[in-house]
Design a protein around this motif. Structure first.
Motif, mmCIF file in Angstrom:
data_model
loop_
_atom_site.group_PDB
_atom_site.id
_atom_site.type_symbol
_atom_site.label_atom_id
_atom_site.label_comp_id
_atom_site.label_asym_id
_atom_site.label_seq_id
_atom_site.Cartn_x
_atom_site.Cartn_y
_atom_site.Cartn_z
ATOM 1 N N SER A 501 -21.403 -12.487 93.112
ATOM 2 C CA SER A 501 -21.954 -11.695 92.017
ATOM 3 C C SER A 501 -20.900 -11.286 90.988
ATOM 4 C CB SER A 501 -22.674 -10.465 92.565
ATOM 5 O OG SER A 501 -21.805 -9.641 93.297
ATOM 6 N N TYR A 502 -19.628 -11.226 91.393
ATOM 7 C CA TYR A 502 -18.581 -10.970 90.388
ATOM 8 C C TYR A 502 -18.558 -12.111 89.373
ATOM 9 C CZ TYR A 502 -13.983 -10.658 88.197
ATOM 10 O OH TYR A 502 -12.970 -10.607 87.271
ATOM 11 N N PHE A 503 -18.564 -13.342 89.874
ATOM 12 C CA PHE A 503 -18.523 -14.525 89.009
ATOM 13 C C PHE A 503 -19.760 -14.606 88.122
ATOM 14 C CE2 PHE A 503 -19.465 -19.218 88.754
ATOM 15 C CZ PHE A 503 -18.499 -19.526 87.813
ATOM 16 N N THR A 504 -20.937 -14.422 88.701
ATOM 17 C CA THR A 504 -22.155 -14.511 87.888
ATOM 18 C C THR A 504 -22.216 -13.377 86.873
ATOM 19 O OG1 THR A 504 -23.425 -13.310 89.582
ATOM 20 C CG2 THR A 504 -23.442 -15.711 89.690
ATOM 21 N N GLY A 505 -21.679 -12.216 87.251
ATOM 22 C CA GLY A 505 -21.629 -11.111 86.291
ATOM 23 C C GLY A 505 -20.738 -11.438 85.106
ATOM 24 N N LYS A 506 -19.610 -12.089 85.375
ATOM 25 C CA LYS A 506 -18.716 -12.500 84.298
ATOM 26 C C LYS A 506 -19.363 -13.566 83.406
ATOM 27 C CE LYS A 506 -14.873 -10.121 84.853
ATOM 28 N NZ LYS A 506 -14.229 -9.337 83.772
ATOM 29 N N LEU A 507 -20.133 -14.462 84.023
ATOM 30 C CA LEU A 507 -20.863 -15.450 83.229
ATOM 31 C C LEU A 507 -21.852 -14.772 82.289
ATOM 32 C CD1 LEU A 507 -21.600 -18.187 85.941
ATOM 33 C CD2 LEU A 507 -20.118 -18.469 83.945
ATOM 34 N N ALA A 508 -22.557 -13.787 82.810
ATOM 35 C CA ALA A 508 -23.531 -13.067 81.983
ATOM 36 C C ALA A 508 -22.835 -12.374 80.815
ATOM 37 C CB ALA A 508 -24.299 -12.068 82.841
ATOM 38 N N LYS A 509 -21.685 -11.748 81.076
ATOM 39 C CA LYS A 509 -20.949 -11.068 80.011
ATOM 40 C C LYS A 509 -20.418 -12.055 78.979
ATOM 41 C CE LYS A 509 -19.532 -6.989 82.674
ATOM 42 N NZ LYS A 509 -18.387 -6.227 83.238
ATOM 43 N N ALA A 510 -20.207 -13.303 79.406
ATOM 44 C CA ALA A 510 -19.724 -14.338 78.484
ATOM 45 C C ALA A 510 -20.855 -14.975 77.680
ATOM 46 C CB ALA A 510 -18.972 -15.413 79.260
#
Length: 692
Positions: A501-510
């Motif tokens: 979820s850290y990675f997917t959260g960063k994708l969403a912010k990008a």
């Protein structure tokens, strides 16, 4: 530990005798020797201790931290005095610069002065395939105007050794002083590119393929959801020409696509390695991003992809973006190992027809560049990458330390500094080239060794390049092998190095949408025994199974003793003694009742079947594509164990073909095919219909 790389750097073996008791060492002190069988392991002076099950992926063949040298190069000697005047080191010294420990990960900027090691025309070691890479390097950057992928801007990014030299480009026969031009669907052929310097230097780049020239994927009946659900066949060791012939059958059987293995220019050799000529894992040592791999040329690849798309079969690549070739596996003609009696060896070549690109590393070197007076460092001019584009050399000694995972040299493979913007841009340009020639997506090899934030940067630049949004039929999947580090990598979003979820959260912010995030998937190495460990936060109930790619048998397990996955008694590897009926049952289960699923129709939307090959006589681990045949050996050929050529394509096969050095063609088995077809909403095929 990705065991496909585990034998790469045992370049020179030293036979030793183990002192009694030195094999009883703590797990964290074991160093992988990279030997897959007990006899060979012990013959090389290493310890052999099988571990099964092996959730922490411990090496079976290892060195202990004693005085005895193992079969791999081992620790570098202490700092050597610099040559004065510039010249080769004396005795059996080798250079040991650019080593790092502690929190240091970047190559010191002063090492940029070591660049331009490639010999020039007329100099010792020059080959015509080196072009003028000793003075001029460049690559093409393609950016599509929008998500229709029907127009694009091509910019040539060039660098000359002499900044005063003026560089110009010829794009499709037209001189472009700015090295930049726009193209549309009117461009019907691949675009040729020549880069020229005002000093007479010249480099011809790979042709650029535009996505609009790839045929549309022919629609077929079945629950393919526009390319977001389906079964892929991994054609391990299949040349492009054989896959092209097989695609009509794949379409008839109902498979959504085929995954090929690395298509970049890769390490090859005319000299045996551990008595094998060109073992399969050499494919995972890139020399450049030119699409000139072992399995065929760029033209072969283009033709295969076009044929497959025309019958409704998508094609997926295996992209190696974490590293380049192994230290000491390069084009330098002078290497030696002080830890092995000063044994010397020459250069590796590559899969590029008619020669190879220049490529250099810092390991086991003792000569200096003619034009720099300095030791070689990491330099891959055909990419182009230079010394600063790599992490300084450090052993990957901890699988739970984020710094080591990201910056450590995985079994000695030269590790790219993916924190650098230019490296991210170059990787994104390579991935864009894959889309341009017609790939529908790609696997990202060794993804867990690229910092999650860096992956977000790379994928963001890729998304920009393909028009600002991911193609609707596109998906990618990350190889994130799990062992004892599952908590770090998947379960704990606050671990500092998390692909959940850290990675997917960063994708969403990008700026990635929810649908696009679902297109960026994880290969679930916890499947089938512990599938929850491969999902975000290690919670299927919380995260679902939409971002998962699963399979039973996989290519990393095609080595003796390889155990990068712990499947327990819930999966097995066909060529390692698994009964055919048992293997078939696990492959059928993949489509009928995969562990962890409560909604078989919608869970795990991408499922893959490995179609592999058996080892040759006496467990030879070459490939049956003809390039592991000892008739091609020209250096130190005594003891070379041959793997004869065998045709991958066989229209009469019904699956589960057997025999030393033979392709298995598991994907043609009628039980597996019909289980897959039922999952895809297709009618059952009679066994006789499985034959073309």
């Amino acid at each position: 530990m990705p065991t496909l790389h585990s034998a790469l750097l045992s370049l020179v073996a030293v036979t030793t005798t183990r002192a009694q008791g030195t094999c009883n060492v703590p797990e964290h002190e074991k160093t992988d020797c990279g030997i897959g069988d007990q006899k060979g392991c012990e013959a090389k002076g290493c310890c052999w201790k099988p571990v099964d099950p092996n959730p922490s992926n411990l090496p079976w063949c290892f060195n202990s931290p004693g005085p005895s040298p193992g079969p791999s190069p081992g620790p570098k000697p202490g700092p050597a005095p610099p040559p004065a005047p510039p010249g080769p080191l004396v005795g059996c010294q080798v250079f040991s610069g650019n080593q790092c420990t502690g929190d240091v990960v970047e190559t010191d900027p002063s090492f940029e002065a070591n660049r331009w090691f490639t010999p020039l025309k007329g100099e010792e070691g020059y080959q015509t395939s080196f072009q003028d890479y000793g003075r001029l390097v460049a690559h093409a950057d393609v950016r599509y105007s929008d998500n229709t992928l029907t127009s694009a801007t091509v910019t040539v990014v060039a660098k000359h050794k002499d900044p005063s030299v003026v560089v110009s480009c010829i794009l499709g026969g037209k001189v472009e002083a700015s090295c930049k031009s726009e193209f549309s669907a009117k461009q019907k052929e691949p675009l040729s590119i020549v880069v020229k310097g005002s000093d007479g230097s010249e480099v011809q780049l790979e042709d650029v393929d535009f996505r609009w020239n790839a045929p549309d994927v022919k629609p077929r009946d079945g629950d393919y959801r526009g390319g977001q659900k389906g079964a892929l066949v991994e054609m391990f060791g299949w040349p492009h020409a054989d896959i092209e012939k097989e695609c009509a059958e794949l379409a008839k059987l109902g498979y959504m696509g085929v995954k090929v293995f690395p298509v970049h220019e890769q390490v090859m050799s005319a000299e045996p390695f551990q008595n094998m000529l060109n073992p399969w894992y050499f494919m995972y040592q890139p020399v450049s991003y030119r699409l000139q791999g072992r399995m065929g040329t760029r033209a072969d690849l283009r033709k295969m992809i076009a044929t497959c798309r025309s019958v409704g079969v998508r094609v997926y690549a295996d992209a190696v973006t974490n590293h380049m070739s192994g230290g000491g596996n390069d084009a330098n003609t002078h290497h030696r190992n002080p830890q092995a009696g000063c044994t010397k060896w020459g250069n590796k070549t590559s899969s590029l027809p008619g020669g190879h690109s220049p490529f250099y590393t810092q390991d086991f070197t003792y000569t200096v560049g003619k034009h720099t007076g300095k030791q070689p460092l990491q330099e891959f001019p055909a990419v182009p990458y230079g010394p600063l584009d790599f992490h300084c050399e450090r052993a990957l000694s901890s699988w739970t330390d984020p710094l080591d995972l990201n910056a450590g040299w995985l079994t000695g493979l030269t590790d790219l500094n993916t924190e650098r913007e230019n490296v991210q841009e170059r990787i994104a340009a390579y991935l864009t080239d894959l889309i341009g020639i017609g790939f529908s997506g790609f696997r990202l090899d060794a993804a867990k060794h690229i910092k999650p934030d860096d992956l977000v940067g790379i994928l963001s630049k890729f998304k920009r390049n393909v028009g600002g949004s991911l193609p609707t039929d596109f998906f990618t999947w990350l190889e994130v092998l799990l062992g004892g580090e599952a908590d770090l990598l998947m379960c704990n979003p606050d671990s500092g190095y998390n692909f959940g979820s850290y990675f997917t959260g960063k994708l969403a912010k990008a700026g990635f949408t929810a649908a696009e995030i679902n297109q960026i998937k994880t290969w679930n190495s916890g499947y089938p025994k512990e599938p929850e460990k491969g999902v975000d936060d290690c919670s299927i109930a919380k995260s679902g199974l939409q971002r998962q790619v699963i399979q039973n048998d996989d290519h990393d397990q095609q080595n003796p003793g390889s155990s990068s996955r712990d499947m327990g008694d819930q999966g097995c590897v066909l060529i390692k003694g698994c009964d055919e009926a048992k293997h078939r049952a696990f492959e059928v289960e993949l489509f009928t009742n995969p562990p962890g699923s409560t909604d078989n129709k919608n869970d795990y939307p991408i499922r893959t079947v490995l179609s592999s090959f058996y080892w040759g006589e006496n467990s030879v681990q070459g490939m049956p594509d003809g390039k592991s045949d000892c008739s091609l050996c020209t250096i130190n050929c005594e003891g070379c164990k041959t793997m004869p050529y065998a045709a991958a394509y066989d229209p009469t096969s019904k699956g589960y073909d057997t025999g030393a050095g033979k392709y298995t063609r598991v994907h043609r088995d009628s039980s597996i095919v019909n289980a897959m077809r039922a999952w895809m909403g297709l009618t059952e095929l009679a066994p006789r219909e499985v034959i073309v």
